[in-house]
Write a protein that holds these residues in place. Structure first.
Motif, PDB file in Angstrom:
ATOM      1  N   LYS A 188     -54.569 -30.622 -10.681  1.00  0.00           N
ATOM      2  CA  LYS A 188     -55.025 -30.569 -12.161  1.00  0.00           C
ATOM      3  C   LYS A 188     -55.414 -29.274 -12.931  1.00  0.00           C
ATOM      4  CE  LYS A 188     -58.381 -33.847 -12.959  1.00  0.00           C
ATOM      5  NZ  LYS A 188     -59.571 -34.386 -12.911  1.00  0.00           N
ATOM      6  N   LYS A 189     -56.032 -28.056 -12.004  1.00  0.00           N
ATOM      7  CA  LYS A 189     -56.205 -27.060 -12.772  1.00  0.00           C
ATOM      8  C   LYS A 189     -55.002 -26.350 -12.977  1.00  0.00           C
ATOM      9  CE  LYS A 189     -58.961 -22.760 -11.729  1.00  0.00           C
ATOM     10  NZ  LYS A 189     -59.671 -22.272 -10.831  1.00  0.00           N
ATOM     11  N   VAL A 190     -53.923 -26.309 -12.128  1.00  0.00           N
ATOM     12  CA  VAL A 190     -52.823 -25.576 -12.272  1.00  0.00           C
ATOM     13  C   VAL A 190     -52.103 -26.134 -13.778  1.00  0.00           C
ATOM     14  CG1 VAL A 190     -50.498 -24.915 -11.591  1.00  0.00           C
ATOM     15  CG2 VAL A 190     -52.744 -24.686 -10.047  1.00  0.00           C
ATOM     16  N   ASN A 191     -52.111 -27.471 -13.615  1.00  0.00           N
ATOM     17  CA  ASN A 191     -51.529 -28.334 -14.624  1.00  0.00           C
ATOM     18  C   ASN A 191     -52.335 -28.436 -15.793  1.00  0.00           C
ATOM     19  OD1 ASN A 191     -48.439 -29.039 -13.848  1.00  0.00           O
ATOM     20  ND2 ASN A 191     -49.917 -29.327 -12.051  1.00  0.00           N
ATOM     21  N   LYS A 192     -53.511 -27.867 -16.039  1.00  0.00           N
ATOM     22  CA  LYS A 192     -54.401 -27.702 -16.959  1.00  0.00           C
ATOM     23  C   LYS A 192     -54.750 -29.158 -17.711  1.00  0.00           C
ATOM     24  CE  LYS A 192     -53.177 -23.269 -18.764  1.00  0.00           C
ATOM     25  NZ  LYS A 192     -52.586 -22.332 -19.917  1.00  0.00           N
ATOM     26  N   LEU A 193     -54.944 -30.142 -16.737  1.00  0.00           N
ATOM     27  CA  LEU A 193     -55.012 -31.481 -16.911  1.00  0.00           C
ATOM     28  C   LEU A 193     -56.735 -31.785 -16.867  1.00  0.00           C
ATOM     29  CD1 LEU A 193     -52.633 -33.368 -14.578  1.00  0.00           C
ATOM     30  CD2 LEU A 193     -52.280 -32.979 -16.920  1.00  0.00           C
ATOM     31  N   LYS A 194     -57.069 -32.311 -18.206  1.00  0.00           N
ATOM     32  CA  LYS A 194     -58.666 -32.537 -18.059  1.00  0.00           C
ATOM     33  C   LYS A 194     -58.982 -33.889 -17.583  1.00  0.00           C
ATOM     34  CE  LYS A 194     -59.097 -30.208 -22.543  1.00  0.00           C
ATOM     35  NZ  LYS A 194     -59.555 -29.981 -23.901  1.00  0.00           N
ATOM     36  N   GLY A 195     -57.983 -34.964 -17.494  1.00  0.00           N
ATOM     37  CA  GLY A 195     -58.319 -36.193 -16.862  1.00  0.00           C
ATOM     38  C   GLY A 195     -57.355 -36.589 -15.820  1.00  0.00           C
ATOM     39  N   ASN A 196     -57.307 -37.588 -15.148  1.00  0.00           N
ATOM     40  CA  ASN A 196     -56.430 -38.252 -14.190  1.00  0.00           C
ATOM     41  C   ASN A 196     -55.176 -38.818 -14.779  1.00  0.00           C
ATOM     42  OD1 ASN A 196     -58.082 -37.012 -12.166  1.00  0.00           O
ATOM     43  ND2 ASN A 196     -59.439 -39.131 -12.222  1.00  0.00           N
ATOM     44  N   THR A 197     -54.998 -39.191 -16.016  1.00  0.00           N
ATOM     45  CA  THR A 197     -54.002 -39.677 -16.805  1.00  0.00           C
ATOM     46  C   THR A 197     -52.437 -38.832 -16.854  1.00  0.00           C
ATOM     47  OG1 THR A 197     -55.448 -40.741 -18.365  1.00  0.00           O
ATOM     48  CG2 THR A 197     -53.073 -40.835 -18.940  1.00  0.00           C
ATOM     49  N   ILE A 198     -51.606 -39.389 -16.103  1.00  0.00           N
ATOM     50  CA  ILE A 198     -50.246 -38.766 -16.344  1.00  0.00           C
ATOM     51  C   ILE A 198     -49.475 -39.855 -16.809  1.00  0.00           C
ATOM     52  CG2 ILE A 198     -50.619 -37.055 -14.453  1.00  0.00           C
ATOM     53  CD1 ILE A 198     -49.266 -39.039 -12.458  1.00  0.00           C
ATOM     54  N   SER A 199     -48.063 -39.372 -17.393  1.00  0.00           N
ATOM     55  CA  SER A 199     -47.017 -40.453 -18.039  1.00  0.00           C
ATOM     56  C   SER A 199     -45.811 -39.954 -17.294  1.00  0.00           C
ATOM     57  CB  SER A 199     -47.102 -40.248 -19.538  1.00  0.00           C
ATOM     58  OG  SER A 199     -46.803 -38.688 -19.835  1.00  0.00           O
ATOM     59  N   ILE A 200     -44.864 -41.131 -17.226  1.00  0.00           N
ATOM     60  CA  ILE A 200     -43.586 -40.932 -16.909  1.00  0.00           C
ATOM     61  C   ILE A 200     -42.773 -40.066 -17.708  1.00  0.00           C
ATOM     62  CG2 ILE A 200     -41.457 -42.472 -16.353  1.00  0.00           C
ATOM     63  CD1 ILE A 200     -43.294 -44.862 -16.320  1.00  0.00           C
ATOM     64  N   GLN A 246     -43.091 -36.815 -17.285  1.00  0.00           N
ATOM     65  CA  GLN A 246     -44.202 -35.393 -17.199  1.00  0.00           C
ATOM     66  C   GLN A 246     -43.780 -34.583 -16.042  1.00  0.00           C
ATOM     67  OE1 GLN A 246     -48.204 -36.430 -17.672  1.00  0.00           O
ATOM     68  NE2 GLN A 246     -48.731 -34.301 -17.547  1.00  0.00           N
ATOM     69  N   ARG A 247     -43.822 -33.289 -16.377  1.00  0.00           N
ATOM     70  CA  ARG A 247     -43.330 -32.271 -15.611  1.00  0.00           C
ATOM     71  C   ARG A 247     -44.592 -31.628 -14.890  1.00  0.00           C
ATOM     72  NH1 ARG A 247     -38.561 -28.444 -15.775  1.00  0.00           N
ATOM     73  NH2 ARG A 247     -40.057 -27.047 -17.115  1.00  0.00           N
ATOM     74  N   LEU A 248     -44.682 -31.756 -13.634  1.00  0.00           N
ATOM     75  CA  LEU A 248     -46.216 -30.916 -13.038  1.00  0.00           C
ATOM     76  C   LEU A 248     -45.745 -29.873 -12.095  1.00  0.00           C
ATOM     77  CD1 LEU A 248     -47.998 -34.411 -12.270  1.00  0.00           C
ATOM     78  CD2 LEU A 248     -48.365 -32.946 -14.028  1.00  0.00           C
ATOM     79  N   VAL A 249     -46.184 -28.757 -12.245  1.00  0.00           N
ATOM     80  CA  VAL A 249     -46.018 -27.831 -11.142  1.00  0.00           C
ATOM     81  C   VAL A 249     -46.983 -28.097 -10.050  1.00  0.00           C
ATOM     82  CG1 VAL A 249     -46.742 -25.411 -10.833  1.00  0.00           C
ATOM     83  CG2 VAL A 249     -46.271 -26.143 -12.963  1.00  0.00           C
ATOM     84  N   VAL A 250     -46.015 -28.203  -8.862  1.00  0.00           N
ATOM     85  CA  VAL A 250     -46.325 -28.491  -7.621  1.00  0.00           C
ATOM     86  C   VAL A 250     -46.245 -27.515  -6.570  1.00  0.00           C
ATOM     87  CG1 VAL A 250     -46.118 -30.845  -7.905  1.00  0.00           C
ATOM     88  CG2 VAL A 250     -44.114 -29.717  -7.052  1.00  0.00           C
ATOM     89  N   GLN A 251     -45.639 -26.310  -6.774  1.00  0.00           N
ATOM     90  CA  GLN A 251     -45.506 -25.332  -5.850  1.00  0.00           C
ATOM     91  C   GLN A 251     -44.912 -24.133  -6.549  1.00  0.00           C
ATOM     92  OE1 GLN A 251     -43.109 -26.312  -2.821  1.00  0.00           O
ATOM     93  NE2 GLN A 251     -42.656 -24.260  -1.878  1.00  0.00           N
TER      94      GLN A 251
END
Length: 264
Positions: A245-257, A259-264
């Motif tokens: 959440k921190k790396v992707n600057k997410l404030k909550g737990n909501t994500i959408s189909i 959506q691109r997330l940094v994972v590495q």
């Protein structure tokens, strides 16, 4: 307490009696809505603390083994809810017989928490103050630790305890008795005795276990698919949800189909 058990559990009961005298408690009804712990389909991974691993020969003491196993999660809950880890561990040892009581074995209930009004989760009947009382049942012991924290946080009768310093374990022990957590007159002394015997106060000063880190220099992205959750994605890439959440600057737990997330 009286338990109706078969011969297979005689050994378990013997250890339970030796480890903990137990604590009779009274049911306090509350109109306040109780937060139900939502258990995940896979057991939560308990973080490891290198500084609390026992050196030398493996101990056969069940209480020491219990403390080593659950100290990391008690520390984590301490930082989340401000409940001393020493108190959480001592209650777990006392209430569950170091994880060997029938209630802990059958229901993963390590804190003897009864159903109480408003409980929507699974339950099991167990003889305590009365025959066939309703106790909360969990899929994993870690869920019992989470619910224990929320049980104290969400009830006004424990509110004064959160004004104490985290290192004031004696204040917490006596405060739990005054607030009605248990009717055993010696409940505070038992908790304090366990804390002193096993040196549990050191856990009250420990930081959170180190979390997984993401290398953002050469980022790799993951595209969210239908059915994905932050938890499932974090588990897939062996990450901590908070880090994700921190790396992707997410404030909550909501994500959408999509959506691109940094994972590495």
């Amino acid at each position: 307490m009286r338990f109706k058990l078969g011969l297979a559990t005689v050994t378990v009961i013997s250890v339970f009696i030796m480890t903990s005298c137990g604590s009779s408690r009274r049911v306090v009804h509350s109109n306040k809505k109780v937060v139900v712990v939502k258990e995940k389909k896979v057991p939560p991974k308990i973080p490891q603390l290198k500084q609390i691993k026992k050196q030398g020969k493996t101990s056969t003491n069940h209480t020491e083994a219990y403390i080593r196993k659950f100290a990391p999660i008690a520390i984590k809950k301490m930082h989340e809810y401000n409940i001393p880890a020493s108190i959480t561990l001592a209650q777990g040892v006392l209430e569950s017989g170091s994880g060997r009581s029938p209630l802990a074995i059958r229901s993963n209930n390590h804190f003897g928490i009864k159903c109480h009004r408003g409980w929507k989760g699974k339950s099991v009947t167990h003889d305590d103050d009365k025959k066939g009382e309703c106790f909360r049942k969990y899929k994993y012991p870690e869920s019992s630790y989470e619910d224990h924290s929320k049980f104290l946080v969400n009830r006004k009768r424990y509110a004064s305890l959160f004004k104490l310093k985290r290192t004031n374990y004696k204040g917490w022990a006596y405060g739990l008795k005054r607030a009605g957590y248990a009717t055993d007159k010696r409940y505070p002394q038992k908790l304090i005795g366990i804390i002193n015997k096993y040196g549990l106060t050191k856990y009250d000063r420990m930081p959170l276990p180190r979390k997984s880190k993401i290398n953002t220099s050469n980022s790799i992205f993951y595209v969210v698919k239908k059915g994905d959750t932050l938890y499932s994605i974090a588990k897939k890439f062996n990450l901590d949800v908070d880090v994700l959440k921190k790396v992707n600057k997410l404030k909550g737990n909501t994500i959408s189909i999509g959506q691109r997330l940094v994972v590495q």
